[in-house]
Each structure stands twice: as structure tokens, then as C-alpha cells.
Design a protein around this motif. Sequence first.
Motif, PDB file in Angstrom:
ATOM      1  N   MET A   1       0.858  -1.189   0.000  1.00 60.30           N
ATOM      2  CA  MET A   1       0.000   0.000   0.000  1.00 60.30           C
ATOM      3  C   MET A   1       0.889   1.233   0.000  1.00 60.30           C
ATOM      4  O   MET A   1       1.808   1.342   0.807  1.00 60.30           O
ATOM      5  CB  MET A   1      -0.877   0.025   1.249  1.00 60.30           C
ATOM      6  CG  MET A   1      -1.841   1.202   1.218  1.00 60.30           C
ATOM      7  SD  MET A   1      -3.199   1.037   2.395  1.00 60.30           S
ATOM      8  CE  MET A   1      -2.339   0.570   3.884  1.00 60.30           C
ATOM      9  N   ILE A   2       0.629   2.119  -0.943  1.00 54.76           N
ATOM     10  CA  ILE A   2       1.390   3.353  -1.017  1.00 54.76           C
ATOM     11  C   ILE A   2       0.601   4.401  -0.246  1.00 54.76           C
ATOM     12  O   ILE A   2      -0.453   4.844  -0.698  1.00 54.76           O
ATOM     13  CB  ILE A   2       1.576   3.793  -2.477  1.00 54.76           C
ATOM     14  CG1 ILE A   2       2.147   2.662  -3.337  1.00 54.76           C
ATOM     15  CG2 ILE A   2       2.433   5.051  -2.553  1.00 54.76           C
ATOM     16  CD1 ILE A   2       3.499   2.176  -2.951  1.00 54.76           C
TER      17      ILE A   2
ATOM     18  N   ALA C   3      -0.324  -3.418   5.611  1.00 55.67           N
ATOM     19  CA  ALA C   3      -1.456  -3.245   6.521  1.00 55.67           C
ATOM     20  C   ALA C   3      -1.685  -4.565   7.244  1.00 55.67           C
ATOM     21  O   ALA C   3      -1.169  -5.603   6.841  1.00 55.67           O
ATOM     22  CB  ALA C   3      -2.696  -2.851   5.720  1.00 55.67           C
ATOM     23  N   ASP C   4      -2.434  -4.549   8.302  1.00 59.12           N
ATOM     24  CA  ASP C   4      -2.717  -5.790   9.031  1.00 59.12           C
ATOM     25  C   ASP C   4      -4.032  -5.589   9.784  1.00 59.12           C
ATOM     26  O   ASP C   4      -4.039  -5.261  10.953  1.00 59.12           O
ATOM     27  CB  ASP C   4      -1.563  -6.114   9.984  1.00 59.12           C
ATOM     28  CG  ASP C   4      -1.690  -7.522  10.543  1.00 59.12           C
ATOM     29  OD1 ASP C   4      -2.691  -8.198  10.256  1.00 59.12           O
ATOM     30  OD2 ASP C   4      -0.780  -7.947  11.271  1.00 59.12           O
ATOM     31  N   THR C  72      -1.033  -7.521   1.487  1.00 61.68           N
ATOM     32  CA  THR C  72      -0.381  -6.315   1.997  1.00 61.68           C
ATOM     33  C   THR C  72      -1.369  -5.200   2.353  1.00 61.68           C
ATOM     34  O   THR C  72      -0.972  -4.207   2.939  1.00 61.68           O
ATOM     35  CB  THR C  72       0.654  -5.755   0.979  1.00 61.68           C
ATOM     36  OG1 THR C  72      -0.039  -5.300  -0.182  1.00 61.68           O
ATOM     37  CG2 THR C  72       1.686  -6.798   0.588  1.00 61.68           C
ATOM     38  N   GLU C  73      -2.643  -5.357   1.996  1.00 62.09           N
ATOM     39  CA  GLU C  73      -3.606  -4.278   2.248  1.00 62.09           C
ATOM     40  C   GLU C  73      -4.895  -4.732   2.929  1.00 62.09           C
ATOM     41  O   GLU C  73      -5.288  -4.211   3.948  1.00 62.09           O
ATOM     42  CB  GLU C  73      -3.981  -3.618   0.926  1.00 62.09           C
ATOM     43  CG  GLU C  73      -2.771  -2.970   0.281  1.00 62.09           C
ATOM     44  CD  GLU C  73      -3.155  -1.765  -0.501  1.00 62.09           C
ATOM     45  OE1 GLU C  73      -4.076  -1.034  -0.103  1.00 62.09           O
ATOM     46  OE2 GLU C  73      -2.530  -1.545  -1.548  1.00 62.09           O
ATOM     47  N   LEU C  74      -5.572  -5.666   2.305  1.00 64.69           N
ATOM     48  CA  LEU C  74      -6.889  -6.076   2.810  1.00 64.69           C
ATOM     49  C   LEU C  74      -7.046  -7.569   2.568  1.00 64.69           C
ATOM     50  O   LEU C  74      -7.180  -7.966   1.407  1.00 64.69           O
ATOM     51  CB  LEU C  74      -7.993  -5.276   2.086  1.00 64.69           C
ATOM     52  CG  LEU C  74      -9.445  -5.630   2.447  1.00 64.69           C
ATOM     53  CD1 LEU C  74      -9.744  -5.314   3.911  1.00 64.69           C
ATOM     54  CD2 LEU C  74     -10.420  -4.874   1.536  1.00 64.69           C
TER      55      LEU C  74
ATOM     56  N   ASN D  38       4.786  -9.180   1.936  1.00 63.23           N
ATOM     57  CA  ASN D  38       4.238  -9.696   3.179  1.00 63.23           C
ATOM     58  C   ASN D  38       5.376 -10.336   3.990  1.00 63.23           C
ATOM     59  O   ASN D  38       6.147 -11.131   3.452  1.00 63.23           O
ATOM     60  CB  ASN D  38       3.179 -10.752   2.806  1.00 63.23           C
ATOM     61  CG  ASN D  38       2.372 -11.179   3.994  1.00 63.23           C
ATOM     62  OD1 ASN D  38       2.934 -11.498   5.026  1.00 63.23           O
ATOM     63  ND2 ASN D  38       1.058 -11.175   3.849  1.00 63.23           N
ATOM     64  N   PRO D  39       5.488  -9.983   5.282  1.00 67.48           N
ATOM     65  CA  PRO D  39       6.633 -10.485   6.057  1.00 67.48           C
ATOM     66  C   PRO D  39       6.697 -12.012   6.168  1.00 67.48           C
ATOM     67  O   PRO D  39       7.778 -12.562   6.379  1.00 67.48           O
ATOM     68  CB  PRO D  39       6.444  -9.835   7.432  1.00 67.48           C
ATOM     69  CG  PRO D  39       5.035  -9.346   7.479  1.00 67.48           C
ATOM     70  CD  PRO D  39       4.653  -9.066   6.061  1.00 67.48           C
TER      71      PRO D  39
END
Lengths: 138, 138, 138, 138
Positions: A1-2, C3-4, C72-74, D38-39
Motif C-alpha cells: 500500500m502506497i 497493513a494488518d 499487503t492491504e486487505l 508480506n513479512p
Amino acid sequence: MIADRRFAEIKVGDKASQSKTISESDVYLFAGITGDFNPMHVNKDFSRKTVYKKRLVHGMLTGSMISTVLGTELPGGSTIYISQELNFRAPVFIGDTLTAEVEVLEKREEKKIIVLNTIIYNQNQKVVVTGKAVVKKD
Amino acid sequence: MIADRRFAEIKVGDKASQSKTISESDVYLFAGITGDFNPMHVNKDFSRKTVYKKRLVHGMLTGSMISTVLGTELPGGSTIYISQELNFRAPVFIGDTLTAEVEVLEKREEKKIIVLNTIIYNQNQKVVVTGKAVVKKD
Amino acid sequence: MIADRRFAEIKVGDKASQSKTISESDVYLFAGITGDFNPMHVNKDFSRKTVYKKRLVHGMLTGSMISTVLGTELPGGSTIYISQELNFRAPVFIGDTLTAEVEVLEKREEKKIIVLNTIIYNQNQKVVVTGKAVVKKD
Amino acid sequence: MIADRRFAEIKVGDKASQSKTISESDVYLFAGITGDFNPMHVNKDFSRKTVYKKRLVHGMLTGSMISTVLGTELPGGSTIYISQELNFRAPVFIGDTLTAEVEVLEKREEKKIIVLNTIIYNQNQKVVVTGKAVVKKD
């Protein structure tokens, strides 16, 4: 996400960070892009004979993680990079997990300039890079 | 070739440089290594609507060319990077041909420290990055 | 930025998206990783003789952009991927700018399952992939 | 070699497969192409604290091996991908050796459509992905 935070929304003390394990392929691709084939980075045999014993990650690859945080989190997309100062404090090895952290130190209202403290540490909380960034953000 | 000049051989005023055209794949691999997917670098559609009209090369990718000259030419292999200061002066676009040049400004004998002026310019001799490097070399 | 979002914070109708121009190097690296050297993707000469005239981006490379938004976002980091259905609707070419968008359709409370509509469109708003994802998120 | 079987030559029950050990560089390049940092995939330190203990391979990278078999073996070059359904059944780790296998389930003569069962298993014969592909082939 930017992320994409406006100058007005950013406050002194705001922080952001990002973490990644640096792989051998990261170092080799970085060497391939930049042409920095210094044997300390890409020659295992040579490295074994140095004080470090192992191949080092390029300082500028490490330092580039700061720009990722600036350009994708704080301030985020369409940040204009004015300057970056990097002090290389400790060696980084292939397989180290780095965290780059930026913190807003100062805002200069008239020109929409933001000064940030920039630091990178490894999985043992050892600081490997310190420095300062100056960016412009509408 | 990786040069490897001894501290004693290096003189104030010594210069070295390296040139390369920055390709789209350089920018995409750099984004892929660092995670910097800022749309200014990897989104053609977005870039068209910016003041630059085209995708920009990451500032730290440009700046990394300095480290290549330091680590492979002057002083060369096994140089220890102490610090780098980078001032981003003008935008760099995919397809630009950059030349990174370093020049010895000062030698500090006791600690084998060398200070260099570092500059990068494009195919039109426009300066895109200025700065200073401090390195240690036996 | 990864994001998480927690299961409880996510609502039906929530959306997220990500955009990127697919470069030639993306297609070539994807071919190199997967071994999919189908001439439609890596042979310009062959492609000129097909109905498409140009090299196509691998469908699974296009489809992978959905997983990036999910991971990474949703819902973000530590999402567990249960299933993905992909319908390839239109050709994607090197140089196209893709946007992958996900939208929460349904939440299954007991097992913390989230069902999302997943869609990818190009710079001309043409839909190139449709489908559904099922993920698990604490 | 890129096989290229005609629709008429393909029979229900035909099978093909391909195997590969997934390297760290595969995972890192895939992250670099897709932006999925993603980690769970690129952070060793973070992964150690998860239930998996190690970095996972992206599900879509695993799933992409199916498309390689479809596009290079059965049916082979110039296959048109209509849809793919992927069910992620078990985690895949860096260093796992995966085999993707496809088997023709059904032929629809009028539109030259082929439906295939698609499965991926690891070096311990554990099934990691199941699903179905629909392709068109002249």
C-alpha cells in the motif's frame, strides 16, 4: 500500500518503518544493477579472508530501505527527495533482517520541507546506518 | 576490473568515473529489491499526470552509482564506506545515461580516511546528484 | 506499508487496490521463475504472427497482483490464502498498467473466513481478470 | 522444449507434469515483481515467530507452476487460458521441491475447450494445491 500523507497532516514525531531479510539474490541483483562487483560483496572466497569473514551487503542497498519508507509510507507517494545523509555504522551480512525507521524532526512550512531522522538496525537491534533525510511534500 | 589502490598511492585531485544508461529493468529490479513501488517509478499512467510526465529513476539507485566508482575504481576493492551525503538536484528518467564521478578532496593520514567530492550528471551534462563521500582505505 | 487488519475490523463492502505498469522485465523474470517460456510471452517474432500481434503477459502474473492486495492491504499481513478463482477475460500486454481491486463480499464469523470479489482492469478500464478469493484472517 | 499439441490429438486422461525446487531467489524475485512483501515471505525474523517458523512461498508462485505445464507441455504453446481455480491446502517453504501435474478431464468439441484437473505436491508427496483449469486450444 502506497500511503500518501499531505504536508498538513504530518506532525513532528511521526514515525514509520519497514523490515526485510536481505537475501543473497538481493545483493547479487543490486550488484548487477549498479555494477558494484566489489569482492567484499560477491566473492565468498575473498570475504573469508577479510576481517568480516562473510560477504557484506552493499551500504547503499541497506541505505535504500530508507527511501522505501519515505516513498511509500511517510510522507508516501509523490514525495520529492531533496537530500539524504548516510553514516554506515556497522557491517550488514547476507541474511540479516533490517528495519529502516524514519521520524519527522522538523517541518518548514513556507517550502513544505520535512526533515526526518533516518536509522536502520538489524535483527539484534544493532544500529547499522544513521542519517537524515530532507524531502518536499505538498 | 576491480582496482585496488593503496592509501599511500592516492593523491588529492585523483578522479574516476563510470557511466551507464539506466534501463526500465534496472528501475523495476531496484523496486523489487527495495520494495519501493512508489507510482512515480512503476506506474506509467500515474506518471503521465505528474509534472515529470514520465517514470522517474529512484534517487537512491542513481546515488548508488557513486558507491560503484568508490568500490571498484577509486579507492577500489575493500574500501570501507564511512558516510555518503547525497543532494538530489534534478529528475532522472528511464533511459538516461548517467556518469558518476568522484574526486579526492582530502586525505586524513592518521586514520587512513579519504574524503571525496561525488557528482552525477546525465547525457546532457546536467548535474543530477551532488555530495560527498568519506571512506577508509588501507 | 504492510497493513494488518483484524477480522473484526473488516466490513462487507471494504475495498483496496494496487496499480502497476507491467514491464518487459517483469514478464521475463516471471518466465525465469516459473519456467513458462511459452512463445506468446517471450518470442516477439512468434507473437507478431498471432492474433494478438504482441507478447502477452502471463495470466498468472496478472492474477498474482490480487494476492499482493490481499497480503499487503486487505486483510493484510498474515492473511491465510484458502482459494482463488481466476477468469481471464482479455489479453494483457507488456506496458499495460494494471489495477487489482478486491472487495469484501462476505464474512463467515465462526471460522474467520472472508470472501472477496477480485477484479483486475487495465489503463483503459477494460476488465482483464475477474474472480473470487477466500482467505482466513484472525 | 515447448510442446504444442493440437486439440484433436489430446485425449481425456492425458497427463503432464513439471518439477522444480523453489529457491529463496524465486521467492524474492516474485515479491519484487508483484510487490507482495508480506513479512511471511521476506522476513526471517518475523517468520520464526509464526506457527510456520520459516518463510513461506507465495501461494500464487506455487500456483503458477500449473500454468507452466499448461503453456509448455499439455496442451502447450499458444494455449489460451480461460480460467484457473486454486485451493491452497498446505504451506510451501523455501527449498521445497514442487511437482505440478495436470490431467485432461473433459473436452468440449464445439469450442475447443479442455478442462484439466490441476494438482501440486511437494517432495513428501503432500498435496499443497488442488484445482481445475479451463483452456482453449486449436
